[in-house]
Scaffold this motif. Structure first.
Motif, PDB file in Angstrom:
ATOM      1  N   ASP A  79       0.847  -1.196   0.000  1.00 43.46           N
ATOM      2  CA  ASP A  79       0.000   0.000   0.000  1.00 43.46           C
ATOM      3  C   ASP A  79       0.882   1.246   0.000  1.00 43.46           C
ATOM      4  OD1 ASP A  79       0.855   0.498   2.714  1.00 43.46           O
ATOM      5  OD2 ASP A  79      -0.648  -0.938   3.398  1.00 43.46           O
ATOM      6  N   PRO A  80       0.290   2.429  -0.153  1.00 51.15           N
ATOM      7  CA  PRO A  80       1.087   3.661  -0.190  1.00 51.15           C
ATOM      8  C   PRO A  80       1.807   3.993   1.114  1.00 51.15           C
ATOM      9  CG  PRO A  80      -1.020   4.012  -1.271  1.00 51.15           C
ATOM     10  CD  PRO A  80      -1.107   2.676  -0.586  1.00 51.15           C
ATOM     11  N   ASP A  81       1.480   3.301   2.194  1.00 52.94           N
ATOM     12  CA  ASP A  81       2.196   3.502   3.455  1.00 52.94           C
ATOM     13  C   ASP A  81       3.481   2.690   3.525  1.00 52.94           C
ATOM     14  OD1 ASP A  81       0.290   5.281   4.496  1.00 52.94           O
ATOM     15  OD2 ASP A  81      -0.966   3.620   5.190  1.00 52.94           O
ATOM     16  N   GLY A  82       3.754   1.896   2.494  1.00 52.47           N
ATOM     17  CA  GLY A  82       4.979   1.108   2.467  1.00 52.47           C
ATOM     18  C   GLY A  82       4.919  -0.157   3.292  1.00 52.47           C
ATOM     19  N   THR A  83       3.725  -0.652   3.569  1.00 46.40           N
ATOM     20  CA  THR A  83       3.580  -1.919   4.288  1.00 46.40           C
ATOM     21  C   THR A  83       4.163  -3.055   3.449  1.00 46.40           C
ATOM     22  OG1 THR A  83       1.527  -1.094   5.263  1.00 46.40           O
ATOM     23  CG2 THR A  83       1.919  -3.474   5.386  1.00 46.40           C
ATOM     24  N   VAL A  84       4.902  -3.957   4.095  1.00 45.69           N
ATOM     25  CA  VAL A  84       5.453  -5.122   3.398  1.00 45.69           C
ATOM     26  C   VAL A  84       4.971  -6.396   4.091  1.00 45.69           C
ATOM     27  CG1 VAL A  84       7.456  -3.913   2.464  1.00 45.69           C
ATOM     28  CG2 VAL A  84       7.602  -4.977   4.732  1.00 45.69           C
ATOM     29  N   ASP A  85       5.269  -7.551   3.481  1.00 42.12           N
ATOM     30  CA  ASP A  85       4.611  -8.787   3.902  1.00 42.12           C
ATOM     31  C   ASP A  85       5.522  -9.826   4.546  1.00 42.12           C
ATOM     32  OD1 ASP A  85       5.743  -9.005   1.361  1.00 42.12           O
ATOM     33  OD2 ASP A  85       4.243 -10.406   0.621  1.00 42.12           O
ATOM     34  N   LEU A  86       6.606  -9.380   5.161  1.00 42.12           N
ATOM     35  CA  LEU A  86       7.387 -10.235   6.052  1.00 42.12           C
ATOM     36  C   LEU A  86       7.745  -9.425   7.292  1.00 42.12           C
ATOM     37  CD1 LEU A  86       9.953 -12.227   3.841  1.00 42.12           C
ATOM     38  CD2 LEU A  86       8.012 -13.169   5.115  1.00 42.12           C
ATOM     39  N   PRO A  87       7.842 -10.079   8.449  1.00 37.45           N
ATOM     40  CA  PRO A  87       8.229  -9.359   9.664  1.00 37.45           C
ATOM     41  C   PRO A  87       9.657  -8.820   9.573  1.00 37.45           C
ATOM     42  CG  PRO A  87       7.284 -11.513  10.188  1.00 37.45           C
ATOM     43  CD  PRO A  87       7.515 -11.494   8.715  1.00 37.45           C
ATOM     44  N   GLU A  88       9.900  -7.729  10.267  1.00 38.34           N
ATOM     45  CA  GLU A  88      11.227  -7.120  10.254  1.00 38.34           C
ATOM     46  C   GLU A  88      12.303  -8.103  10.703  1.00 38.34           C
ATOM     47  OE1 GLU A  88      13.733  -3.461  12.344  1.00 38.34           O
ATOM     48  OE2 GLU A  88      11.537  -3.405  12.306  1.00 38.34           O
ATOM     49  N   LYS A  89      12.053  -8.859  11.769  1.00 43.39           N
ATOM     50  CA  LYS A  89      13.074  -9.788  12.257  1.00 43.39           C
ATOM     51  C   LYS A  89      13.444 -10.814  11.195  1.00 43.39           C
ATOM     52  CE  LYS A  89      14.369 -13.024  15.891  1.00 43.39           C
ATOM     53  NZ  LYS A  89      15.019 -13.900  14.891  1.00 43.39           N
ATOM     54  N   THR A  90      12.450 -11.337  10.493  1.00 42.38           N
ATOM     55  CA  THR A  90      12.722 -12.299   9.424  1.00 42.38           C
ATOM     56  C   THR A  90      13.586 -11.664   8.341  1.00 42.38           C
ATOM     57  OG1 THR A  90      10.614 -13.404   9.844  1.00 42.38           O
ATOM     58  CG2 THR A  90      11.660 -13.829   7.716  1.00 42.38           C
ATOM     59  N   CYS A  91      13.255 -10.440   7.968  1.00 48.88           N
ATOM     60  CA  CYS A  91      14.019  -9.744   6.931  1.00 48.88           C
ATOM     61  C   CYS A  91      15.467  -9.527   7.357  1.00 48.88           C
ATOM     62  CB  CYS A  91      13.366  -8.409   6.604  1.00 48.88           C
ATOM     63  SG  CYS A  91      11.767  -8.554   5.775  1.00 48.88           S
ATOM     64  N   ARG A  92      15.666  -9.177   8.606  1.00 48.44           N
ATOM     65  CA  ARG A  92      17.026  -8.907   9.083  1.00 48.44           C
ATOM     66  C   ARG A  92      17.885 -10.168   9.102  1.00 48.44           C
ATOM     67  NH1 ARG A  92      18.100  -3.941  11.072  1.00 48.44           N
ATOM     68  NH2 ARG A  92      16.361  -2.526  11.518  1.00 48.44           N
ATOM     69  N   ASP A  93      17.256 -11.333   9.142  1.00 52.62           N
ATOM     70  CA  ASP A  93      17.999 -12.591   9.139  1.00 52.62           C
ATOM     71  C   ASP A  93      18.349 -13.071   7.732  1.00 52.62           C
ATOM     72  OD1 ASP A  93      17.988 -12.737  11.889  1.00 52.62           O
ATOM     73  OD2 ASP A  93      16.196 -14.002  11.994  1.00 52.62           O
ATOM     74  N   LEU A  94      17.833 -12.409   6.704  1.00 51.61           N
ATOM     75  CA  LEU A  94      18.103 -12.796   5.320  1.00 51.61           C
ATOM     76  C   LEU A  94      19.400 -12.163   4.830  1.00 51.61           C
ATOM     77  CD1 LEU A  94      14.492 -12.340   3.872  1.00 51.61           C
ATOM     78  CD2 LEU A  94      15.577 -14.473   4.621  1.00 51.61           C
ATOM     79  N   ASP A  95      19.957 -12.740   3.759  1.00 55.24           N
ATOM     80  CA  ASP A  95      21.180 -12.188   3.175  1.00 55.24           C
ATOM     81  C   ASP A  95      20.907 -10.921   2.381  1.00 55.24           C
ATOM     82  OD1 ASP A  95      22.564 -14.437   4.135  1.00 55.24           O
ATOM     83  OD2 ASP A  95      22.214 -15.554   2.270  1.00 55.24           O
ATOM     84  N   ILE A  96      19.714 -10.837   1.795  1.00 50.18           N
ATOM     85  CA  ILE A  96      19.401  -9.735   0.883  1.00 50.18           C
ATOM     86  C   ILE A  96      17.888  -9.573   0.817  1.00 50.18           C
ATOM     87  CG2 ILE A  96      19.403 -11.274  -1.142  1.00 50.18           C
ATOM     88  CD1 ILE A  96      20.713  -8.942  -2.715  1.00 50.18           C
ATOM     89  N   VAL A  97      17.432  -8.326   0.737  1.00 45.81           N
ATOM     90  CA  VAL A  97      15.997  -8.051   0.702  1.00 45.81           C
ATOM     91  C   VAL A  97      15.695  -7.050  -0.415  1.00 45.81           C
ATOM     92  CG1 VAL A  97      14.015  -7.113   1.949  1.00 45.81           C
ATOM     93  CG2 VAL A  97      15.706  -8.514   3.164  1.00 45.81           C
ATOM     94  N   VAL A  98      14.852  -7.480  -1.334  1.00 49.99           N
ATOM     95  CA  VAL A  98      14.331  -6.634  -2.410  1.00 49.99           C
ATOM     96  C   VAL A  98      12.887  -6.296  -2.055  1.00 49.99           C
ATOM     97  CG1 VAL A  98      13.858  -6.501  -4.897  1.00 49.99           C
ATOM     98  CG2 VAL A  98      15.787  -7.879  -4.060  1.00 49.99           C
ATOM     99  N   ALA A  99      12.440  -5.098  -2.397  1.00 54.55           N
ATOM    100  CA  ALA A  99      11.030  -4.735  -2.214  1.00 54.55           C
ATOM    101  C   ALA A  99      10.500  -4.184  -3.531  1.00 54.55           C
ATOM    102  CB  ALA A  99      10.870  -3.705  -1.104  1.00 54.55           C
ATOM    103  N   SER A 100       9.329  -4.672  -3.935  1.00 60.98           N
ATOM    104  CA  SER A 100       8.793  -4.322  -5.250  1.00 60.98           C
ATOM    105  C   SER A 100       7.281  -4.138  -5.192  1.00 60.98           C
ATOM    106  CB  SER A 100       9.108  -5.428  -6.269  1.00 60.98           C
ATOM    107  OG  SER A 100      10.474  -5.760  -6.280  1.00 60.98           O
ATOM    108  N   ILE A 101       6.779  -3.414  -6.176  1.00 63.31           N
ATOM    109  CA  ILE A 101       5.336  -3.283  -6.380  1.00 63.31           C
ATOM    110  C   ILE A 101       4.895  -4.307  -7.418  1.00 63.31           C
ATOM    111  CG2 ILE A 101       3.563  -1.809  -7.405  1.00 63.31           C
ATOM    112  CD1 ILE A 101       4.833   0.576  -6.044  1.00 63.31           C
TER     113      ILE A 101
END
Length: 238
Positions: A79-101
């Motif tokens: 949405d326009p508020d920049g909500t994404v669909d994985l928790p922050e902790k999960t993302c921080r444990d990944l090697d790389i994070v892409v975000a797309s529309i």
């Protein structure tokens, strides 16, 4: 210009991709890559893997066929508020994070101002490394604002090879990529290169990317995927 890493690709786990991890790594090796990011679609994309897939990626070896594997995710901007669909902790444990529309998750009915805000809010999230395919004319936005925000937040903007395929559903991509590259040159903002491969034959395929970079004589020092040490430092990996 020698590109040594692909920072955006998918395997069978994404649901609408067709190759395994080892098949993708073997294809990347044939193209002479040092590193391949496997960034599966996050859970809100229809047909993809669930949360636990991303939470269990520590079991995957980080090398195959001599290619360094970066196990990550392609988040869906919801949405326009920049909500994404994985928790922050999960993302921080990944090697790389892409975000797309993507249309199935974000819709097609937002204004340019809303689209710009969505990207800005996502880039404020420190665990987001890359904005994926910011080139789709179906989601118009203010390129200067996005490039300047990328510089402020240390977020990479992606030159997406798949976007420039003749059969791509994305609109106006070549013109939009040229606009973005000129602004990135002006503001000295680095870019990354993603094949967005959904099958092994496209892993590390940068035919369209190289054409665009050559066309506008884009500085090699602003293409982070030409320098493995620099990319590792950016991602904070060994």
């Amino acid at each position: 210009m020698k590109i040594i890493a692909d920072t955006h690709a998918h395997t069978l786990a994404s649901g609408h991709a067709y190759s395994t991890i080892r098949e993708m790594a073997a294809a990347a090796k044939k193209r002479g890559l040092k590193a391949l990011a496997l960034t599966e679609h996050a859970p809100e994309m229809p047909g993809t893997c669930g949360l636990f897939y991303f939470q269990n990626l520590d079991v995957v070896p980080r090398e195959a066929d001599g290619v360094r594997l970066l196990m990550g995710a392609e988040l869906n901007i919801m949405d326009p508020d920049g909500t994404v669909d994985l928790p922050e902790k999960t993302c921080r444990d990944l090697d790389i994070v892409v975000a797309s529309i993507h249309p199935p998750c974000y819709g097609l009915d937002h204004t340019p101002e809303e689209n710009t805000r969505a990207y800005v809010e996502v880039m404020k999230k420190p665990y987001v490394n890359i904005i994926g395919h910011p080139d789709d004319g179906r989601f118009p936005f203010d390129y200067e604002t996005i490039v300047r925000t990328a510089k402020e937040t240390g977020t990479l903007l992606e030159i997406n090879n798949s976007s420039m395929r003749p059969q791509s559903s994305r609109k106006g991509t070549r013109e939009n990529i040229l606009t973005m590259l000129e602004l990135c040159r002006q503001y000295e903002v680095p870019v990354t290169t993603g094949s967005d491969a959904h099958v092994d034959v496209d892993a590390g395929n940068f035919t369209n990317v190289r054409e665009m970079l050559d066309y506008c004589n884009f500085p090699e020092e602003l293409v982070i995927t030409t320098d493995w040490d620099r990319l590792k430092e950016f991602l904070g990996i060994r």
